[in-house]
Enzyme design. Sequence first.
Site: not given
Length: 224
Positions: A72, A77, A144, A146, A175
Amino acid sequence: MCDYREIWEVQKQIFNGLLALKKSKEKPVEEFMLIGEHSPVYTLGFHGNAANLLADEKRLAKMGAECIRIERGGDITYHGPGQMIAYPLIDLESHGIGIKGYMDMLEDCIMELLSDFDIYGEKIDNAIGIWIGKNTPEERKICAMGVKCTRFVTMHGLALNVNTDLSAFSAINPCGFVDKGVTSIARECGSPASMEEVKHRFVEIFSRKFGYSDLDLSSYSRSR
């Protein structure tokens, strides 16, 4: 609770299958959403900086966690109990949007969900995800995001801190940021939230924004 590697493999199988179906044009692309919670794990985006992992192997082992580099976008994270993960595997082209529009819509879904808890979530420039306390010394991330996108087919998605143990983020620069904090619905509200209610509410909002009439938590799979 689900093992990250197990769900990652499921995602890759679905993703590759959707790409093959789209290429063949033999039948409509079926779309999926995987939603739940992970056992403790750290994930690092394809172009993420490994130096943002601050814990050594001994500390990770004590937590029962590992760090995995995945395909990703974004940096590093944490995923773990009390955090809702949602991985839509969908064809953006069939929805008439591009990757930027998709990320905007995911952010909009989370902001609407947070408003149910009287939490004001916002977007900030050059930092995908949802934040609290924008442009203040207490700026902190609550969600978060992604995604990987190939031929407009998506995998991976978002991680919303609901009742997450936020101390787990001390093992990383979340991040890639060294000057911003993290938070959760529980911290902002002062009490735990129902994970099942949060999941159902997210699916409801997502379904409405993306034009599904029957997406639910029982099967996570619907044809458009």
